[in-house]
Design an enzyme around this catalytic site. Structure first.
Site, PDB file in Angstrom:
ATOM      1  N   LYS A  82      75.293  98.082  27.610  1.00 17.28           N
ATOM      2  CA  LYS A  82      76.478  98.790  27.102  1.00 17.28           C
ATOM      3  C   LYS A  82      76.069  99.642  25.899  1.00 17.28           C
ATOM      4  CE  LYS A  82      80.924  98.023  24.904  1.00 17.28           C
ATOM      5  NZ  LYS A  82      81.871  97.039  24.374  1.00 17.28           N
ATOM      6  N   GLU A 344      88.011  96.713  21.457  1.00 17.05           N
ATOM      7  CA  GLU A 344      86.687  97.027  20.898  1.00 17.05           C
ATOM      8  C   GLU A 344      85.731  95.850  21.094  1.00 17.05           C
ATOM      9  OE1 GLU A 344      85.145  99.616  19.716  1.00 17.05           O
ATOM     10  OE2 GLU A 344      86.741 101.100  19.503  1.00 17.05           O
TER      11      GLU A 344
END
Ligand SMILES: Cc1cc2nc3c(=O)[nH]c(=O)nc-3n(C[C@H](O)[C@H](O)[C@H](O)COP(=O)(O)OP(=O)(O)OC[C@H]3O[C@@H](n4cnc5c(N)ncnc54)[C@H](O)[C@@H]3O)c2cc1C
Length: 500
Positions: A82, A344
């Site tokens: 990621k 987040e």
């Protein structure tokens, strides 16, 4: 300072074997395992939340401290890389930006890059900030490799998407190998000291009694020790973060896995798409005041882009934090300590930082008020800083398509966030609050991505002539672009690590 419990802490009991339980057990055993016994109690009949697939870069430090080999971890947890999160339809329908883990450009000692960039824009530059961000460039090109360069301009910070259930299993094996004891059983009763209220033991359904000196409550949203037993209280933030529900469902993998998370806003919340090696993780976060669970279910399934594997699983949550995350001899870690929606990907990080904080303040010689107060102060600040960052996404936007977005744009926000936004709007200035998890580059990307245009830039950016400024930007852009053609695709990188 009063010492409530002069006994040395010899036995730590962790209630819960989800991500929080096994992260706590593995790190504590690794760091202070010679001094304390650690026992995890978990009930397979209750099970774990099982979602929580996207992480942020500090997870790599956690794994490194444990001595976990990255390739083995990626294989065992079906992880992918990621590089950031793409926010689609957040500023407005049809618009998108990336919150990358990198940083655009290169800042000088007194002047951050975006001030030079802003001046160049005023002189006619048409580039975007993300043309100068290696993470963003690699994410968009679908490329990744570990770049071994000492030049910070070529840093490519990464985190992972992984299967949370496999990660907990992986850490359980690791923990048991280094001496953590695991007990299967349902806790039905909690024994407290009549004078102090301290917890002395957990009583399981089969009658066995698990005694301990310090208890880590990793029982998830049930919060069996910190709330059910000690009644610590909860601070609710649902007036700022109005989503209270989520549906999660895996779907079949795509041919190509993206090295970033997708967060796609809809009329009353957002949808995540997380690529793993063997499947996609999908979920819809929504406000139940605007969507029924059935409407959310239908929306999620109609937006999947690959075949669902099983039925969506429903979660209801209260956004906020436990008023005291350490109370008496109980420390709440994980979902028992509070919940911030996964916009987040901060929950697993909050587990990590809670254990690190506890290790720094570990009450070897007994629990003292000052340590408890310090722990709670730091936890509160950390939660509030992350809360503000998440609110920023919802508050600063231009969507007019639903009451949901209009309310969020017009609501009063925490003064801390109001100040930060105002400062950036007026002057482009950004300052990192003490220990804020999110660095300036994160605030910058989300502020700009959500549509804040600073009115001014730092005058130091005028120290370069126009030609020098443009030359600096051209060279920087070339440096950032230079590695990309040589990098393998994200899938090639993962396949090689997994010997495929
Ligand atoms: C919809 C959703 C999406 C999320 N996405 C992300 C993400 O992308 N990234 C991220 O970082 N985080 C994410 N999270 C958060 C993440 O899933 C959690 O922080 C993480 O899994 C930790 O959960 P936990 O271990 O605290 O609780 P749980 O997984 O609920 O574990 C609780 C444990 O307590 C045990 N237990 C409970 N009661 C008893 C009892 N009476 N007796 C014995 N044992 C008991 C259970 O058996 C279990 O082992 C998400 C959460 C939700 C809800």
């Amino acid at each position: 300072m009063k010492n409530h419990n002069n006994q040395t802490i010899k036995k730590v009991v962790i209630l819960g074997g989800g991500t929080a339980g096994w992260m706590s057990a593995s790190l504590m055993k690794k760091v202070i395992g010679a001094a304390v016994d650690i026992e995890v109690v978990e009930s397979e009949t209750i099970g774990t939340v099982g979602v929580g697939e996207a992480t942020i870069p500090p997870i790599r430090i956690f794994n490194q401290v444990l001595g976990i080999n990255e390739a083995e971890f990626i294989r065992e947890t079906k992880a992918t890389i990621k590089l950031g999160i793409e926010f689609e339809n957040w500023k407005n329908i049809g618009e998108r930006y990336l919150h990358s883990f990198g940083a655009p450009g290169r800042s000088s000692a007194f002047c951050q890059f975006h001030h030079y960039f802003k001046r160049a824009q005023q002189l006619g530059l048409k580039d975007s900030l993300w043309d100068y961000d290696l993470n963003a460039l690699c994410a968009k090109a679908g490329k990744f490799a570990v770049i071994n360069s000492k030049d910070p301009v070529l840093e490519l910070p990464h985190a992972y998407h992984f299967d949370a259930g496999l990660y907990a299993k992986f850490l359980r094996k690791f923990s048991e190998n280094i001496g953590v004891k695991r007990t299967e059983g349902l806790v039905e009763q909690v024994q407290q000291n009549k004078q102090t209220g301290y917890i002395e033991a957990l009583v399981l359904k089969d009658g066995s009694v698990i005694e301990g000196d310090l208890f880590i409550d990793c029982s998830g949203m049930r919060a069996l020790l910190i709330e059910d037993t000690l009644k610590t209280g909860y601070e609710n933030w649902d007036h700022w973060l109005t989503c209270d529900s989520a549906l999660a469902v895996p779907s079949e993998r795509f041919d190509k896995t993206l090295p970033y998370t997708r967060s796609i806003a809809h009329s009353a919340g957002w949808q995540w798409r997380i690529p793993l090696q063997h499947r996609n993780g999908n979920g819809l976060v929504y406000s139940s005041a605007h969507f029924s669970d059935q409407q959310a279910n239908d929306l999620l399934l109609s937006n999947l882009e690959s075949k669902a594997i099983g039925e969506p699983k429903l979660f209801k949550f209260n956004v906020g934090r436990r008023k005291q995350q350490w109370h008496k001899n109980v420390v709440a870690v994980g979902l028992s300590s509070g919940f911030l929606e996964p916009l987040e990907s901060t929950s697993i990080h909050l587990i990590q930082s809670a254990i690190v904080r506890l290790l720094h303040l570990f009450p070897h010689q007994g629990i003292a008020d000052a340590s408890v107060a310090e722990y709670n102060k730091q936890s509160q600040i950390e939660y509030e800083q992350i809360r503000d960052f998440i609110i920023l996404h919802y508050h600063v936007q231009q969507r007019t398509d639903s009451d949901f977005w209009q309310y969020l744009r017009n609501m009063d926000i925490p003064a801390t966030l109001q100040h930060k936004i105002q400062l950036f709007k007026e002057s482009g200035r950004l300052f990192r609050d003490q220990n804020d998890l999110f660095l300036d580059a994160s605030w910058l990307q989300v502020m700009v991505g959500q549509g804040i245009e600073p009115q001014d830039y730092h005058p130091i950016a005028n120290n370069l002539s126009e030609a020098q400024l443009m030359d600096m930007l051209t060279r920087l852009k070339a440096i950032k672009h230079e590695p990309i053609p040589k990098l393998p695709s994200h899938d090639e990188f993962i396949n090689k690590l997994c010997n495929r």
